[in-house]
Design a protein around this motif. Structure first.
Motif: not given
Ligand code: ADP
Length: 484
Positions: A23-28, A31-32, A40-43, A69-75
């Motif tokens: 939930l928290s990675v999806v929320a990030a 939101a991003a 004009h840039s990705s937070p 791991a999820l954050s790196v994958a999403c990024f």
């Protein structure tokens, strides 16, 4: 604060922890994506680090790693060109690695903090448990501002709800009115920085029950310059009640032993009372005769009457001593002249000695300092030792049966008493056992006399022991501290 469980998060289900990660990675991510056009840039990097931090804080190591791991994958998928693909150009690789490493660092920091917090909570929980088991509470009282803190056990001891703010007035409300002055005095002492001193006082609880506390407090100065009274208080009510019950039982036992000793001496005591009664009767008859003469001899009759009064006093004294020995159970500690106590005890035991042809010899040192003690109990010790000595000589023939009672002042500030006989004595290996309860070599003995003597002398802060005389018989001796 309540430490009902040392590690509350360990009881949370793993499913919840990992669901929170997703939930928290999806929320990030959401939101991003939403914030990217206006900004004009990705937070995402900042937001995903927040998600990693939250996941690690909430779920620990595993969830923290999954969030990284999820954050790196999403990024990689959404924000590194080409977007919506996991393809990565070598030039973008450092950004991805940097996010991964920063994420791992954040996880490590969180886990380390959580471990430290866990250890702290565990140690606090152990401390609270130890306080509960030992009935020892702690308190701190800031000198500037007067803020007071109590441990959970202190709240329990004072019978106060943990939501109540502790104050000195609350403490004084609970202190037994008779002890309040002492408590205030001790507080003043500590306030003046005098060395720590433990003292005991009572609490009077709202339901009327009494608690006994031992308090130890001192003035502590911290590096910050702040000063505090820090202390511990131990609820010793159960111990005190047990001690009181023990004292009562000992006093009752001592009384029972006195009554037994009186029973052993009953023939002599009866004789001791009978003698003055017979003298009274004879003097009364003589007095009557003097008065009924044709010319009454008033002077002779008066002599008879004063003889009657003397003999009545003598009988009265014996009866009073017997009654004192038989009646009182509670010890009463007062300054005493030990020589006087011995003389009173011997007055009772002497007839028994004479019945067994034993001569009692007193060698009492003059000018002895007083001792602090219970008159009846010390008389009981002397009577026990004297009667034992007399009994040990009852079968002795061929030497003068002599019981010597001696007093001395010792340089150590003690008063010394010895009761010496020339009786059958005892074997050297038996010496240690003489004072044990129920040890007896007599057919009708209880074996309690010497054991009670020891507990009485112990309670007077003294020492009693036995030794074999060089020639014959035994000497039982004791010391008691002189009263200052
Ligand atoms: P009891 O008199 O009922 O036996 P005590 O405790 O007074 O109980 O004495 C225990 C034992 O110590 C006696 O049975 C006796 O064996 C021994 N004892 C006490 N006093 C003397 C003494 N003066 N001489 C020899 N033995 C003694």
């Amino acid at each position: 604060m309540s430490w009902s469980s040392p590690l509350p998060w360990t009881r949370r289900s793993a499913f919840v922890n990992y669901a929170v990660v997703v939930l928290s990675v999806v929320a990030a991510l959401v939101a991003a994506l939403l914030l990217e056009p206006p900004m004009h840039s990705s937070p995402f990097v900042s937001l995903s680090l927040c998600a990693i931090m939250f996941s690690a804080w909430f779920g620990g190591l595993g969830p923290g790693l999954l969030a990284t791991a999820l954050s790196v994958a999403c990024f990689t998928y959404h924000f590194v060109p080409p977007v919506d693909s996991f393809k990565v150009a070598p030039v973008d690789l450092p950004r991805i690695v940097l996010l991964g490493v920063t994420g791992l660092f954040v996880v490590w920091l969180n886990v380390a903090r959580r471990d430290a917090e866990g250890a702290l909570r565990r140690s606090e929980a152990n401390l609270a448990e130890a306080q509960r088991l030992s009935h020892t509470g702690t308190f701190g009282w800031k000198i500037s501002g007067g803020d007071m803190v109590w441990s959970k056990e202190t709240y329990r001891i004072f019978g106060v709800d943990e939501s109540v703010k502790p104050t000195i007035d609350l403490v004084l409300q609970r202190v037994h009115p008779d002890d309040r002055e002492r408590v205030l005095r001790e507080m003043d002492r500590v306030a003046l920085g005098e060395p720590a001193n433990d003292y005991e006082h009572r609490l009077l609880m709202p339901d009327g029950t009494i608690k006994h506390l031992i308090v130890l407090a001192h003035r502590a100065k911290y590096e910050s310059g702040e000063e505090e009274f820090v202390g511990a208080l131990m609820d010793v009510t159960t111990t005190r009640e047990a001690q009181e019950a023990l004292h009562t039982a000992q006093a009752e036992l001592a009384r029972a032993a006195r009554v037994t000793a009186l029973g052993q001496m009953s023939a002599s005591i009866a004789h001791e009372v009978n003698q003055p009664l017979a003298a009274i009767s004879t003097a009364a008859a003589a007095g009557l005769r003097w008065l009924t003469r044709d010319v009454p001899e008033v002077a002779e009759a008066c002599a008879c009457v004063s003889h009657i009064a003397e003999q009545a006093d003598r009988a009265g004294n014996v009866i009073r001593s017997v009654r004192d020995l038989a009646r009182r159970a509670d010890p009463e500690m007062v300054p005493l002249d030990i020589n006087e106590v011995i003389e009173e005890a011997v007055a009772l035991a002497k007839p028994e000695a004479l019945r067994h042809w034993v001569t009692v010899q007193l060698q009492l040192a003059p000018g002895l300092p007083s001792v602090r003690g219970d008159r009846v109990q010390l008389q009981q010790v002397i009577i026990n030792l004297a009667i034992n000595g007399v009994q040990a000589m009852a079968t002795v023939t061929g030497r003068t049966r002599m019981l010597t009672i001696r007093t001395e002042q010792r340089e150590s500030g003690q008063v010394f008493v010895a009761v010496q006989d020339v009786g059958i004595g005892t074997e050297p290996e038996e010496l240690d056992r003489l004072f044990s309860a129920f040890y007896t070599t007599k057919v009708d003995g209880m074996g309690m006399g010497l054991s009670i003597c020891r507990s009485i002398i112990d309670a007077h802060g003294g020492r009693v022991w036995a030794s074999r005389n060089i020639d014959s018989g035994m000497t039982f001796q004791f010391t008691i501290p002189a009263y200052r």
